[in-house]
Design a protein around this motif. Structure first.
Motif, PDB file in Angstrom:
ATOM      1  N   LEU A 131       0.829  -1.209   0.000  1.00  0.00           N
ATOM      2  CA  LEU A 131       0.000   0.000   0.000  1.00  0.00           C
ATOM      3  C   LEU A 131       0.864   1.260   0.000  1.00  0.00           C
ATOM      4  CD1 LEU A 131      -2.867  -0.988   2.469  1.00  0.00           C
ATOM      5  CD2 LEU A 131      -3.093  -0.513   0.029  1.00  0.00           C
ATOM      6  N   ILE A 132       1.940   1.225   0.826  1.00  0.00           N
ATOM      7  CA  ILE A 132       2.836   2.391   0.901  1.00  0.00           C
ATOM      8  C   ILE A 132       3.479   2.638  -0.470  1.00  0.00           C
ATOM      9  CG2 ILE A 132       4.971   3.292   1.926  1.00  0.00           C
ATOM     10  CD1 ILE A 132       4.187   1.773   4.524  1.00  0.00           C
ATOM     11  N   ARG A 133       3.958   1.520  -1.083  1.00  0.00           N
ATOM     12  CA  ARG A 133       4.618   1.663  -2.401  1.00  0.00           C
ATOM     13  C   ARG A 133       3.646   2.213  -3.450  1.00  0.00           C
ATOM     14  NH1 ARG A 133       7.380  -2.996  -0.959  1.00  0.00           N
ATOM     15  NH2 ARG A 133       5.817  -4.339  -1.918  1.00  0.00           N
ATOM     16  N   ARG A 134       2.409   1.709  -3.393  1.00  0.00           N
ATOM     17  CA  ARG A 134       1.405   2.165  -4.367  1.00  0.00           C
ATOM     18  C   ARG A 134       1.141   3.657  -4.190  1.00  0.00           C
ATOM     19  NH1 ARG A 134      -3.983  -1.293  -4.836  1.00  0.00           N
ATOM     20  NH2 ARG A 134      -2.580  -2.816  -5.748  1.00  0.00           N
ATOM     21  N   ARG A 135       1.065   4.074  -2.911  1.00  0.00           N
ATOM     22  CA  ARG A 135       0.789   5.479  -2.624  1.00  0.00           C
ATOM     23  C   ARG A 135       1.933   6.363  -3.105  1.00  0.00           C
ATOM     24  NH1 ARG A 135      -1.545   7.830   3.025  1.00  0.00           N
ATOM     25  NH2 ARG A 135      -1.784   9.929   2.278  1.00  0.00           N
ATOM     26  N   ARG A 136       3.165   5.898  -2.860  1.00  0.00           N
ATOM     27  CA  ARG A 136       4.343   6.671  -3.305  1.00  0.00           C
ATOM     28  C   ARG A 136       4.349   6.804  -4.822  1.00  0.00           C
ATOM     29  NH1 ARG A 136       9.048   4.136   0.327  1.00  0.00           N
ATOM     30  NH2 ARG A 136       8.630   5.242   2.245  1.00  0.00           N
ATOM     31  N   ASN A 137       4.041   5.707  -5.504  1.00  0.00           N
ATOM     32  CA  ASN A 137       4.006   5.734  -6.973  1.00  0.00           C
ATOM     33  C   ASN A 137       2.983   6.738  -7.480  1.00  0.00           C
ATOM     34  OD1 ASN A 137       5.978   3.861  -7.296  1.00  0.00           O
ATOM     35  ND2 ASN A 137       4.601   2.122  -7.571  1.00  0.00           N
ATOM     36  N   LEU A 138       1.810   6.712  -6.830  1.00  0.00           N
ATOM     37  CA  LEU A 138       0.749   7.638  -7.247  1.00  0.00           C
ATOM     38  C   LEU A 138       1.180   9.081  -7.024  1.00  0.00           C
ATOM     39  CD1 LEU A 138      -2.492   5.847  -5.975  1.00  0.00           C
ATOM     40  CD2 LEU A 138      -1.887   6.342  -8.345  1.00  0.00           C
ATOM     41  N   GLN A 139       1.840   9.295  -5.849  1.00  0.00           N
ATOM     42  CA  GLN A 139       2.312  10.651  -5.516  1.00  0.00           C
ATOM     43  C   GLN A 139       3.325  11.141  -6.541  1.00  0.00           C
ATOM     44  OE1 GLN A 139       3.673  10.548  -1.509  1.00  0.00           O
ATOM     45  NE2 GLN A 139       1.860  11.589  -0.726  1.00  0.00           N
ATOM     46  N   SER A 140       4.316  10.265  -6.860  1.00  0.00           N
ATOM     47  CA  SER A 140       5.357  10.689  -7.805  1.00  0.00           C
ATOM     48  C   SER A 140       4.772  10.941  -9.189  1.00  0.00           C
ATOM     49  CB  SER A 140       6.479   9.657  -7.871  1.00  0.00           C
ATOM     50  OG  SER A 140       5.957   8.441  -8.316  1.00  0.00           O
ATOM     51  N   LYS A 141       3.773  10.130  -9.575  1.00  0.00           N
ATOM     52  CA  LYS A 141       3.122  10.360 -10.868  1.00  0.00           C
ATOM     53  C   LYS A 141       2.408  11.707 -10.875  1.00  0.00           C
ATOM     54  CE  LYS A 141       2.381   5.657 -12.475  1.00  0.00           C
ATOM     55  NZ  LYS A 141       1.419   4.554 -12.517  1.00  0.00           N
ATOM     56  N   ALA A 142       1.733  12.003  -9.740  1.00  0.00           N
ATOM     57  CA  ALA A 142       1.007  13.273  -9.632  1.00  0.00           C
ATOM     58  C   ALA A 142       1.970  14.444  -9.691  1.00  0.00           C
ATOM     59  CB  ALA A 142       0.217  13.287  -8.335  1.00  0.00           C
ATOM     60  N   GLU A 143       3.135  14.305  -8.998  1.00  0.00           N
ATOM     61  CA  GLU A 143       4.143  15.379  -9.009  1.00  0.00           C
ATOM     62  C   GLU A 143       4.674  15.616 -10.412  1.00  0.00           C
ATOM     63  OE1 GLU A 143       7.024  14.261  -6.085  1.00  0.00           O
ATOM     64  OE2 GLU A 143       5.599  14.687  -4.467  1.00  0.00           O
ATOM     65  N   LYS A 144       4.874  14.505 -11.154  1.00  0.00           N
ATOM     66  CA  LYS A 144       5.380  14.640 -12.525  1.00  0.00           C
ATOM     67  C   LYS A 144       4.389  15.388 -13.407  1.00  0.00           C
ATOM     68  CE  LYS A 144       8.436  10.675 -12.699  1.00  0.00           C
ATOM     69  NZ  LYS A 144       8.490   9.253 -13.037  1.00  0.00           N
ATOM     70  N   ARG A 145       3.120  15.088 -13.178  1.00  0.00           N
ATOM     71  CA  ARG A 145       2.090  15.752 -13.975  1.00  0.00           C
ATOM     72  C   ARG A 145       2.095  17.257 -13.720  1.00  0.00           C
ATOM     73  NH1 ARG A 145      -2.644  11.793 -12.714  1.00  0.00           N
ATOM     74  NH2 ARG A 145      -1.880   9.978 -13.846  1.00  0.00           N
ATOM     75  N   ILE A 146       2.285  17.617 -12.433  1.00  0.00           N
ATOM     76  CA  ILE A 146       2.303  19.051 -12.058  1.00  0.00           C
ATOM     77  C   ILE A 146       3.526  19.709 -12.709  1.00  0.00           C
ATOM     78  CG2 ILE A 146       2.546  20.681 -10.127  1.00  0.00           C
ATOM     79  CD1 ILE A 146       1.037  18.441  -8.461  1.00  0.00           C
TER      80      ILE A 146
END
Lengths: 174, 502
Positions: free
Chosen positions: B487-502
């Motif tokens: 779950l932690i890894r999935r959340r980190r991945n989602l966060q990094s993807k969101a940051e890249k989009r920004i």
């Protein structure tokens, strides 16, 4: 997964399944009791059931993996990254063959040992067992004779004479 | 401090010194011999102690225990065949050093490292075991239940690559431990109406079968056994100044790391060597040397497995709970002598406890003295052909199993578990969860039934007591950790993807 590993896991899981079923069957009539005073049947029934369920799951998983069985031991070496087996390196384990003859020979040696211990006593039985095991391990001639006499003699002296363990004399010599 | 001095004084008596010497020499021989590990060997030699006086018997077993860890490195370094599993890592750089003509230095560093780590471990054991035991006096059944349960959970995480296989073996072990008379009600369980099973299954033949006899069966199926050839040119025994300097850090780090890992349930001696090797490689300025004959790769793991051996004794001596097969056999040796290890041992049998600790200090010095000059002799033992060794092991197992209760039925049990051990080897399943299930099963059942009686059936009370609650929370975390990690890894991945989009 190699065929040997696959078969060994199937046999192990089946053995555990039978153990689980026998445990549940044997403890079925024992009282379960209540949580504030658990009965003699609680642990065997709970753990017998758990063993039955988990071994069935293992068998099912193995059944689903049957298509992945490969002849090459390299597959096992890749799969086992942790030193799972005490006493062996993965490389040796992966290449270890199975010779049913060796296992059967051992069982024969053991049966001879038990029967002879009962009738002729420990000394003769141990001589037969050491000679049999040595022969199966390709030992021949005077080396085998020496090993048989020395090992049986030392064992008798250490355990019966020195440590006072009363080794069976056999019904023929009683 | 007085107690330690008294213990050393007792251990220094001529008879105990001789027994300690026999123990460490036997242990070293056992460690050197490829195949027969310390677990199989100690269980095989256990009957020898039956007629001995308690202190002497325990000194002998402790000597074999530590000697086994020392000896394992010899065949690893000289012939690339580990004497026992805890020396597998030593083959990586140890054998490379032999090929480079530095076998003597590798053996010396291994012996010195084992000595330093053993000493660190025994000092920590001396000062840690009494306070833990003091604390454990206040432990009730709920705390013991939590300790055993968490022990099983940690063990299953560390032993096999599959949780399912580990759980299965632990449960099978618990089922085996149920056979016989129920201590609480006197009811016969799983005895199949035979008198043989009324007293239950003794775990000595079980361990002998799983570890000793399974080795004999494996040897029998391999028809042509050739003696191992080794290069025994040990002209340069002492390591150079540079080699000693490079080894000092890994020895101390390995000793402490090994001790800490030894406290955790599971195959601590094996895991500690991998952990130490990984650590040394990570912090080294020259990680490229590892795998090519780096002395740090010998010093660290060899120190670690000795530290772990001492660490693994802490739960046994302070709580009376063994967390791996070797301390479990020691528990058997204690029980046979009428001594229950655990919180009350230091008050009920202080002389035995401190003499045992004292003998460990002396045994450790003996091992160093024995190993350095006699390394050539021990190396020759590794030449002993399995054709000679295996019939000896087999007959010792037969007699050993018989002598526990003077019963031929125990020999049958030995053979059944020998075949099971062989099957587990083929299935690549480590037997230690099964062994610990057998040994800790009764404690799990007794502590659970007593706890539920105290709590009047309210299981939530396990979480209300500070120690059992904390332990069970740790157990829950260990069980759920893979899910939480995912779950932690999935959340980190989602966060990094969101940051890249920004």
């Amino acid at each position: 997964m190699t065929p040997i590993l696959f078969k060994a896991r199937i046999i192990t899981a089946a053995l555990l399944l039978v153990t689980g079923l026998v445990t549940v069957w044997q403890s079925w009539s024992l009282p379960m009791g209540k949580l504030q005073a658990i009965g003699a049947g609680f642990f065997p029934q709970v753990f017998g059931t758990l063993l039955t369920v988990l071994s069935s799951v293992m068998l099912l998983l193995l059944f689903l993996q049957r298509g992945q069985v490969k002849a090459s031991p390299a597959a096992d070496l890749q799969e086992e990254t942790v030193p799972a087996v005490e006493g062996e390196t993965p490389a040796v384990e992966g290449e270890e063959p199975v010779h049913v003859r060796g296992l059967i020979s051992f069982i024969v040696v053991f049966i001879v040992f038990i029967v002879l211990t009962h009738f002729a006593g420990f000394v003769i039985a141990s001589m037969a067992a050491v000679a049999g095991a040595g022969y199966l391990l390709s030992m021949r001639g005077w080396r085998l004779l020496l090993l048989t006499v020395l090992v049986s003699g030392i064992n008798y002296l250490v355990f019966d004479y020195w440590l006072g363990v009363s080794l069976p004399a056999g019904i023929w010599f009683q | 401090m007085e107690d330690i001095l008294m213990g050393i004084g007792t251990a220094l008596s001529w008879s105990n010194l001789l027994i300690c010497l026999i123990g460490v020499a036997l242990g070293t021989m056992v460690g050197v011999l490829p195949g027969l590990g310390p677990v199989g060997a100690i269980s095989m030699l256990l009957p020898i102690t039956f007629s001995m006086e308690p202190t002497a018997a325990l000194i002998l077993i402790a000597g074999i225990y530590f000697g086994g860890m020392y000896g394992g490195s010899t065949s690893s370094i000289l012939v690339n065949v580990p004497g026992e599993a805890a020396s597998v890592v030593t083959t990586i750089d140890g054998y490379k050093m032999t090929q480079k003509g530095r076998a003597g230095a590798a053996l010396a560093v291994s012996a010195i490292g084992s000595f330093i780590a053993g000493t660190i471990g025994i000092i920590l054991l001396t000062f840690l075991a009494p306070p833990i035991a003091q604390m454990a006096i206040r432990f009730g059944p709920p705390e013991y239940f939590a300790i055993v349960l968490v022990g099983f959970l940690v063990l299953s995480r560390l032993t096999d690559t599959s949780l399912l296989r580990s759980y299965l073996l632990i449960i099978a072990g618990i089922v085996i431990s149920i056979v016989g008379i129920d201590a609480m009600s006197g009811t016969l369980r799983l005895t199949f109406d035979t008198t043989w099973l009324i007293d239950g299954l003794d775990f000595t033949p079980i361990i002998m079968g799983l570890y000793g006899l399974s080795e004999v069966i494996s040897a029998m199926e391999q028809k042509s056994q050739k003696p191992i050839k080794a290069d025994l040119s040990l002209r340069k025994l002492m390591p150079s100044k540079d080699e000693m300097k490079r080894s000092a850090g890994p020895m101390f780090r390995g000793g402490i790391l090994g001790f800490l890992i030894g406290l955790i349930p599971g195959p601590a001696t094996i895991l500690s060597t991998y952990a130490s090797y990984g650590l040394e490689k990570k912090i080294s300025k020259h990680p490229e040397r590892f795998g090519k004959g780096a002395i740090e790769g010998v010093a660290g793991p060899e120190a670690a497995n000795n530290g772990a051996s001492a660490g693994a004794l802490v739960p046994l001596l302070s709580l009376g709970v063994p967390f791996s097969p070797l301390p479990a056999i020691l528990l058997s040796a204690f029980l046979i002598q009428g001594i229950t290890p655990g919180p009350t041992m230091m008050t009920n049998h202080p002389a035995v406890f401190w003499a045992l600790i004292g003998s460990m200090y002396i045994g450790n010095i003996m091992l160093l003295v024995l190993n350095l000059p006699m390394v050539g002799l021990f190396a020759k033992i590794s030449h002993l052909s399995p054709r000679v060794l295996m019939p000896i092991v087999m007959i010792f197992c037969f007699v050993g199993a018989y002598s526990v209760r003077s019963s031929l039925f125990d020999v049958i049990v030995l053979v059944i578990f020998g075949i099971l051990g062989y099957l587990l080897r083929k299935a690549k399943m480590e037997p230690s969860p099964l062994v610990l299930g057998v040994i800790l099963g009764p404690l799990l059942e007794d502590s659970f039934s007593q706890s539920t009686m105290i709590f009047r059936g309210d299981l939530t009370q396990f979480f209300m007591r500070p120690i059992s609650g904390t332990l069970l929370a740790i157990g829950l975390l260990i069980t759920l950790w893979p899910l939480i990690g995912k779950l932690i890894r999935r959340r980190r991945n989602l966060q990094s993807k969101a940051e890249k989009r920004i």
